[in-house]
Design a protein around this motif. Structure first.
Motif, PDB file in Angstrom:
ATOM      1  N   UNK A  56      10.168  25.034 -11.556  1.00  0.00           N
ATOM      2  CA  UNK A  56       9.259  25.712 -10.634  1.00  0.00           C
ATOM      3  C   UNK A  56       9.990  26.090  -9.346  1.00  0.00           C
ATOM      4  N   UNK A  57      10.963  25.279  -8.943  1.00  0.00           N
ATOM      5  CA  UNK A  57      11.758  25.525  -7.739  1.00  0.00           C
ATOM      6  C   UNK A  57      13.118  26.089  -8.152  1.00  0.00           C
ATOM      7  N   UNK A  58      13.157  27.374  -8.381  1.00  0.00           N
ATOM      8  CA  UNK A  58      14.370  28.032  -8.877  1.00  0.00           C
ATOM      9  C   UNK A  58      15.568  27.796  -7.974  1.00  0.00           C
ATOM     10  N   UNK A 102       4.820  26.989 -13.759  1.00  0.00           N
ATOM     11  CA  UNK A 102       3.936  25.917 -14.218  1.00  0.00           C
ATOM     12  C   UNK A 102       4.697  24.752 -14.846  1.00  0.00           C
ATOM     13  N   UNK A 103       6.006  24.693 -14.624  1.00  0.00           N
ATOM     14  CA  UNK A 103       6.799  23.622 -15.227  1.00  0.00           C
ATOM     15  C   UNK A 103       6.287  22.249 -14.804  1.00  0.00           C
ATOM     16  N   UNK A 104       6.100  21.396 -15.790  1.00  0.00           N
ATOM     17  CA  UNK A 104       5.749  19.998 -15.533  1.00  0.00           C
ATOM     18  C   UNK A 104       6.903  19.151 -16.027  1.00  0.00           C
ATOM     19  N   UNK A 105       7.468  18.313 -15.166  1.00  0.00           N
ATOM     20  CA  UNK A 105       8.632  17.537 -15.578  1.00  0.00           C
ATOM     21  C   UNK A 105       8.295  16.536 -16.676  1.00  0.00           C
ATOM     22  N   UNK A 106       9.277  16.260 -17.527  1.00  0.00           N
ATOM     23  CA  UNK A 106       9.063  15.212 -18.521  1.00  0.00           C
ATOM     24  C   UNK A 106       8.896  13.871 -17.829  1.00  0.00           C
ATOM     25  N   UNK A 107       8.235  12.964 -18.499  1.00  0.00           N
ATOM     26  CA  UNK A 107       8.056  11.603 -17.993  1.00  0.00           C
ATOM     27  C   UNK A 107       8.846  10.680 -18.906  1.00  0.00           C
ATOM     28  N   UNK A 115      16.064  17.028  -9.340  1.00  0.00           N
ATOM     29  CA  UNK A 115      14.843  17.070  -8.524  1.00  0.00           C
ATOM     30  C   UNK A 115      13.614  17.650  -9.229  1.00  0.00           C
ATOM     31  N   UNK A 116      13.800  18.420 -10.317  1.00  0.00           N
ATOM     32  CA  UNK A 116      12.665  18.955 -11.068  1.00  0.00           C
ATOM     33  C   UNK A 116      12.261  18.022 -12.207  1.00  0.00           C
TER      34      UNK A 116
END
Length: 119
Positions: free
Chosen positions: A13-15, A55-60, A110-111
């Motif tokens: 999301x933060x290119x 809309x990227x959601x980082x893996x957990x 960081x993403x």
């Protein structure tokens, strides 16, 4: 089939922030910029690319939302590399330094993209 170039592409999301993280960590400049794409050429045959995904959601990692991909980076000095990762905004997810195959530490950029520094 002859593969002439390889790219690992990460959604973010933060290119700008993620491109800067990987550029700083690898010591390589951002070599290609487009509206929704940044690329860091590691050498003539492979690159790390970051693709805008608002809309990227980082893996957990390890038991939540699954990771889509991860990088294994082999380094001479895991301690020095870890210091750099943490200073750049990465975080530790897991340490397996006593692994019989050489040991590694799992981090997230960081993403939230997991990657390993390996002995």
């Amino acid at each position: 089939m002859k593969i002439t170039k390889q790219k690992v592409v990460l959604d973010a999301a933060d290119l700008e922030g993620i491109a800067a993280f990987w550029s700083d960590l690898t010591g390589k400049p951002i070599t290609h910029r487009d509206v929704d794409w940044r690329e860091i050429a590691i050498d003539d045959t492979w690159a790390i690319a970051i693709q805008l995904a608002p809309d990227h959601e980082p893996p957990e990692w390890p038991n939540g939302r699954p990771q889509q991909i991860h990088l294994d980076l082999y380094v001479d000095d895991v301690d020095a590399a870890q210091k750099e990762v943490l200073e750049l905004g990465g975080r530790i997810l897991d340490e397996q330094l006593d692994d019989p195959d050489g040991g590694f530490v799992v981090y997230a950029d960081p993403a939230g993209h997991p990657f390993c520094l390996c002995k």
